[in-house]
Scaffold this motif. Structure first.
Motif, short mmCIF file in Angstrom:
data_model
loop_
_atom_site.label_atom_id
_atom_site.label_comp_id
_atom_site.label_asym_id
_atom_site.label_seq_id
_atom_site.Cartn_x
_atom_site.Cartn_y
_atom_site.Cartn_z
N ARG A 73 -52.88 -12.38 4.22
CA ARG A 73 -51.54 -12.42 4.82
C ARG A 73 -51.25 -13.78 5.45
N TRP A 74 -52.22 -14.36 6.11
CA TRP A 74 -52.01 -15.68 6.72
C TRP A 74 -51.77 -16.73 5.65
N SER A 75 -52.38 -16.59 4.49
CA SER A 75 -52.14 -17.56 3.42
C SER A 75 -50.68 -17.51 2.97
N LYS A 76 -50.09 -16.33 2.96
CA LYS A 76 -48.68 -16.21 2.58
C LYS A 76 -47.76 -16.81 3.65
N VAL A 77 -48.10 -16.56 4.92
CA VAL A 77 -47.32 -17.17 6.00
C VAL A 77 -47.43 -18.69 5.94
N ALA A 78 -48.65 -19.19 5.70
CA ALA A 78 -48.85 -20.63 5.60
C ALA A 78 -48.01 -21.22 4.47
N ALA A 79 -47.90 -20.51 3.36
CA ALA A 79 -47.11 -21.01 2.23
C ALA A 79 -45.64 -21.10 2.59
N VAL A 80 -45.13 -20.07 3.28
CA VAL A 80 -43.72 -20.09 3.70
C VAL A 80 -43.46 -21.26 4.63
N LEU A 81 -44.31 -21.43 5.64
CA LEU A 81 -44.11 -22.50 6.61
C LEU A 81 -44.33 -23.87 5.98
N PHE A 82 -45.22 -23.94 5.00
CA PHE A 82 -45.41 -25.20 4.27
C PHE A 82 -44.13 -25.59 3.55
N ALA A 83 -43.48 -24.62 2.92
CA ALA A 83 -42.24 -24.91 2.20
C ALA A 83 -41.15 -25.37 3.16
N VAL A 84 -41.05 -24.70 4.31
CA VAL A 84 -40.04 -25.09 5.30
C VAL A 84 -40.35 -26.48 5.85
N GLY A 85 -41.64 -26.73 6.12
CA GLY A 85 -42.03 -28.05 6.60
C GLY A 85 -41.73 -29.15 5.60
N ALA A 86 -41.85 -28.84 4.32
CA ALA A 86 -41.52 -29.83 3.29
C ALA A 86 -40.04 -30.19 3.35
N VAL A 87 -39.18 -29.19 3.58
CA VAL A 87 -37.74 -29.44 3.67
C VAL A 87 -37.42 -30.29 4.89
N THR A 88 -37.91 -29.85 6.05
CA THR A 88 -37.58 -30.57 7.28
C THR A 88 -38.24 -31.96 7.31
N GLY A 89 -39.43 -32.07 6.75
CA GLY A 89 -40.07 -33.38 6.68
C GLY A 89 -39.33 -34.34 5.78
N THR A 90 -38.77 -33.82 4.69
CA THR A 90 -37.99 -34.67 3.78
C THR A 90 -36.74 -35.19 4.47
N VAL A 91 -36.10 -34.34 5.26
CA VAL A 91 -34.93 -34.78 6.02
C VAL A 91 -35.31 -35.91 6.97
N LEU A 92 -36.43 -35.76 7.66
CA LEU A 92 -36.88 -36.80 8.57
C LEU A 92 -37.14 -38.11 7.84
#
Length: 479
Positions: A73-92
């Motif tokens: 389950r934590w691996s799935k949460v990590a994947a979701v947050l990784f995807a969101v971090g990729a979006v916000t990091g790209t904006v930065l």
């Protein structure tokens, strides 16, 4: 991705002056907001994958059905947050070029190098995250486990690379500048600058503390609601113990960092101590603000600042009067840095008290504490740790102002002078609101589905057999 600029919107107007370009305030507002959002994700990108591997190892080594379930389950949460971090990091990343062309145009040859390294780690992490999640039902047990190790290592490497860029702005080195432009770069000296090791270790420990306490807080809430089974106990212990072990190390490292700032960044240290004038036998001021160059409302401990800085009361500390007036921080800016430092230190010791409380309860009963007041504190520990993290970045970034690159580039000279930045900020605000709402809905949906499924969602070829799981459940009911 982290940012070289102020991470708290409350700090912005305090740093403005009449001579600043009109684009400076909205640029800071936008960078502050986007970084403040993104930095919440950083601890999970760095540390949640390590917690996942700890649970996975426990599941394989001890045949623990619930630990495997947590890891999956934590691996799935990590994947979701990784995807969101990729979006916000790209904006930065785009913001650095759009909002701060003075930085990228003059010093991009040096400043951009750590980000190139971070990009390599980012792609490695993305590849192995996919392999790890895909491999739950397809790879042999230990092969699958080892595919997760590069995920944790690359996340650490990526964070270190971005901190290298940030620490370089605090203590720039490895460059030759002529006529305001970089003409020669020593990449190794840029990356491993004078502040690199201190800031990197400090940030990585903070990530493990925040992620550990946030994870523990989730299962502490479940335990408060009556779910005291093995699954919740393992989830709580995995997060809490990692954070509790990292915390005293962090306090020790934080003391080393403060002493390094005293030596290498005297202007920032003067703001931390809220010290108007240079002197010896400097007291440690707790709370208070700076008004017209004078400390008000603070509680002072005689000689303590000098003792902490140089181990003797006669240690001299440079005050704000030692900074040229043209680049001297404002009274409100100094007050913000000082209060943020107090919050960071205070919340750290609150969490240390919680860890000591856990140790005492464990020593008495040798089990996960059932004390409801302790569980209430544990449920809030993640939020407290996050406040401490944000406060620490306020100290780091606002303490450098008015410089973007200390000694080389003022922030007002780095900002763009073109366009309506307020409109750009509004667009980014709407984008982040949509992304934030979406990730919360996804995580809530995952939580609701997992609660309905119970143990049935563990469908890995190397998981415990059904009779084993039923036997464990029987033991839980008997206990």
């Amino acid at each position: 991705m982290l940012s070289p600029f102020v991470p708290c919107p409350l700090t912005l107007h305090a740093l403005a002056s009449a001579g600043d370009p009109p684009q400076l305030l909205p640029a800071r507002e936008q960078m502050a907001f986007t970084l403040g959002f993104h930095i919440i994700l950083v601890p999970f990108g760095v540390a949640l994958t390590s917690l996942m591997l700890i649970a996975n190892y426990r599941g394989l080594r001890h045949g623990d059905h619930d630990a495997l379930l947590l890891a999956q389950r934590w691996s799935k949460v990590a994947a979701v947050l990784f995807a969101v971090g990729a979006v916000t990091g790209t904006v930065l990343t785009f913001e650095l070029g759009i909002l701060w062309p003075g930085l990228m145009g003059r010093y991009g040859a040096a400043f951009g190098f750590p980000f190139a390294i971070e990009g390599i780690f980012f792609f490695l992490e993305a590849i192995f995250v996919s392999i790890y999640i895909y491999g739950w039902k397809r790879l042999p047990p230990w092969v699958h486990f080892w595919t997760g190790v590069p995920v944790a290592l690359s996340s650490i490497g990526g964070a270190a690379a971005v901190v290298a860029a940030n620490s370089w702005m605090n203590q720039p080195g490895g460059i030759t500048v002529r006529n305001g432009h970089v003409v020669e770069v020593e990449p190794v000296a840029v990356f491993f600058n004078g502040a690199f090791w201190f800031e990197t270790v400090h940030m990585l420990l903070a990530a493990y503390i925040v992620a550990g306490f946030m994870v523990a807080g989730v299962y502490a809430v479940g335990m408060l609601r009556g779910r005291r089974d093995h699954y919740h106990r393992v989830g709580f212990l995995t997060g809490f113990l990692v954070a509790a072990v990292a915390l005293p190390v962090q306090i020790f490292v934080g003391d080393l960092v403060a002493r390094q700032v005293f030596t290498k960044e005297p202007a920032k240290f003067a703001a931390i101590e809220m010290l108007p004038t240079t002197g010896t036998h400097v007291p440690e001021t707790m709370g208070g603000i700076l008004v017209d160059g004078r400390v008000k409302y603070g509680l002072q401990i005689p000689d303590m600042a000098s003792l902490l800085a140089g181990f003797r009361p006669s240690t001299e500390i440079h005050g704000l009067d030692a900074i040229p007036e043209a680049v001297r921080p404002t009274d409100r800016g100094v007050s913000i840095v000082h209060l943020a430092f107090d919050v960071m230190v205070g919340t750290s010791f609150v969490l240390l008290g919680l860890a000591v409380w856990f140790g005492w309860l464990w020593w008495r009963r040798h089990e996960v504490p059932q004390n409801r007041w302790f569980l209430r504190g544990a449920a809030l520990s993640g939020i407290v740790a996050l406040v401490s993290l944000e406060s620490g970045w306020v100290v780091t970034e606002v303490g450098r102002q008015p410089w973007t690159v200390v000694g080389y580039l003022l922030t007002r000279d780095a900002v763009t002078t073109q366009g309506n930045l307020w409109f750009f900020f509004a667009v980014v605000l709407a984008l982040y609101l949509a992304v934030g709402s979406g990730v919360l809905l996804v995580l809530r949906s995952m939580k609701r589905r997992w609660r309905e499924e119970g143990d049935a969602s563990v469908n890995v070829p190397y998981g415990p057999s059904k009779p084993f799981a039923e036997a464990r459940a029987g033991e839980e009911r008997q206990s």
